[in-house]
Design an enzyme around this catalytic site. Structure first.
Site, short mmCIF file in Angstrom:
data_model
loop_
_atom_site.label_atom_id
_atom_site.label_comp_id
_atom_site.label_asym_id
_atom_site.label_seq_id
_atom_site.Cartn_x
_atom_site.Cartn_y
_atom_site.Cartn_z
N LYS A 278 0.82 -1.21 0.00
CA LYS A 278 0.00 0.00 0.00
C LYS A 278 0.85 1.27 0.00
O LYS A 278 2.03 1.26 0.33
CB LYS A 278 -0.99 -0.02 1.16
CG LYS A 278 -2.10 -1.05 0.92
CD LYS A 278 -3.26 -0.92 1.87
CE LYS A 278 -4.40 -1.86 1.43
NZ LYS A 278 -5.51 -1.86 2.37
N ARG A 313 -3.19 -10.44 4.83
CA ARG A 313 -3.52 -10.46 3.41
C ARG A 313 -2.31 -9.97 2.63
O ARG A 313 -1.82 -8.86 2.89
CB ARG A 313 -4.75 -9.58 3.15
CG ARG A 313 -5.30 -9.62 1.74
CD ARG A 313 -6.59 -8.80 1.66
NE ARG A 313 -7.19 -8.84 0.34
CZ ARG A 313 -6.92 -8.00 -0.65
NH1 ARG A 313 -6.04 -7.02 -0.45
NH2 ARG A 313 -7.52 -8.11 -1.82
#
Length: 336
Positions: A278, A313
């Site tokens: 991210k 994840r």
């Protein structure tokens, strides 16, 4: 004034006699941090806490065959042309082959998404999203892979097609607020769910997100959504919660959540953390290329394991499973 109890999680074999086990996992705690809105946090021994600590200490039942006494990795399979770090890389037979590879690398669950949730992403029409995801799920099952599969969608029709094709879990980044038919579908199918916090939708969530207290606001949202889901027939022992790092949150919001992740054990369900590749990792580590953020992603994941987070994840499954195996052996004193 509502009080929130955050366990100060520790790991390792040097465990005091009065330590309390955390969520049936590898962590334990002797102290809790009491949080209240508009008041400074206070740390006290857990034995002196008058609040209900049962949600922190109760075991978490297995979900879709995953047990929470050890960290688990959810492999990401985006079958989209425009996801932020791997858009267009996986489709058709190639997507199924990538899923097989992630299972070989140690993924305990495969998360398949057909609609990008990157900031600014447009909504995908239902037939297109089904066309991207259901055939891939069917192909994975046809390849003999029985690893649990989650469908990453906000839409009931997409989830229904995915479950028909062999998916097991529904993972909704909108926290089951986008499509009113999705929660009843999951209840009818007895499908476990992942409920995530996001402020706004992907098209707008990056536009100046604001909170009164990001940690407590996200916690309250997830608590209320879990209660709403149980009211609709989804039992708590089939729910996983995700604080939604990066979804309608600034860099400061993300780091505030990561710093006190263990608060979310108070929800009484397993915690899913999705930080892989991210933007905030690129900002903090000065890595503009999302595909090169694997090491930073692993670093955040290991810090989360130290707070007892059960499910990570990840795009780079092999990096994560190798790092977690060594973390367990050297920090948590557990063999893989």
């Amino acid at each position: 004034m509502t009080q929130y109890f955050r366990p100060l999680v520790q790991v390792g074999s040097a465990r005091p006699d009065d330590a309390q086990a955390l969520a049936g996992g590898w962590g334990w705690f002797t102290h809790v941090e009491i949080l209240e809105r508009d008041r400074a946090p206070v740390v006290i021994p857990a034995t002196q806490c008058d609040g209900d600590l049962a949600p922190l200490t109760s075991d978490r039942p297995a979900i879709a065959g995953l047990h929470w006494d050890r960290p688990q990795v959810m492999g990401i399979l985006n079958v989209t042309p425009d996801s932020f770090s791997d858009g267009g890389q996986h489709s058709g037979e190639g997507a199924a082959a990538h899923a097989v590879q992630m299972v070989r690398e140690g993924a305990a669950m495969i998360d398949i998404g057909g609609e990008s949730t990157r900031p600014g992403a447009a909504t995908v029409e239902v037939p297109d999203e089904i066309g991207r995801t259901a055939p891939v799920i069917a192909a994975i099952r046809a390849a003999g892979i029985d690893t649990p599969i989650s469908i990453d969608t906000r839409k009931a029709a997409v989830a229904a097609a995915a479950l028909d094709a062999g998916a097991d879990v529904v993972n909704d980044v909108a926290g089951f607020t986008y499509d009113a038919e999705l929660a009843p579908l999951c209840a009818d199918r007895a499908a476990p769910v992942c409920v995530m916090h996001a402020q706004g939708d992907p098209a707008t969530m990056h536009h100046d997100p604001r909170y009164d207290d990001v940690l407590l606001d996200v916690y309250d949202f997830l608590r209320d959504r879990i209660n709403a889901l149980t009211d609709q027939g989804i039992s708590r022992d089939r729910i996983i919660a995700d604080p939604g790092i990066g979804f309608g949150k600034t860099l400061d919001h993300n780091t505030a959540l990561l710093n006190r992740l263990s608060l979310f054990h108070g929800l009484g369900v397993p915690i899913l953390l999705g930080v892989s590749r991210k933007r905030f990792i690129g900002t903090l580590a000065d890595v503009p290329d999302a595909s090169q953020r694997g090491p930073g992603s692993v670093g955040v994941a290991l810090a989360a394991l130290g707070q007892g987070v059960q499910l990570i994840r990840a795009h780079d499954v092999a990096l994560h499973t190798q790092a977690i195996a060594l973390w367990r052996a050297s920090v948590a004193h557990q063999a893989s």
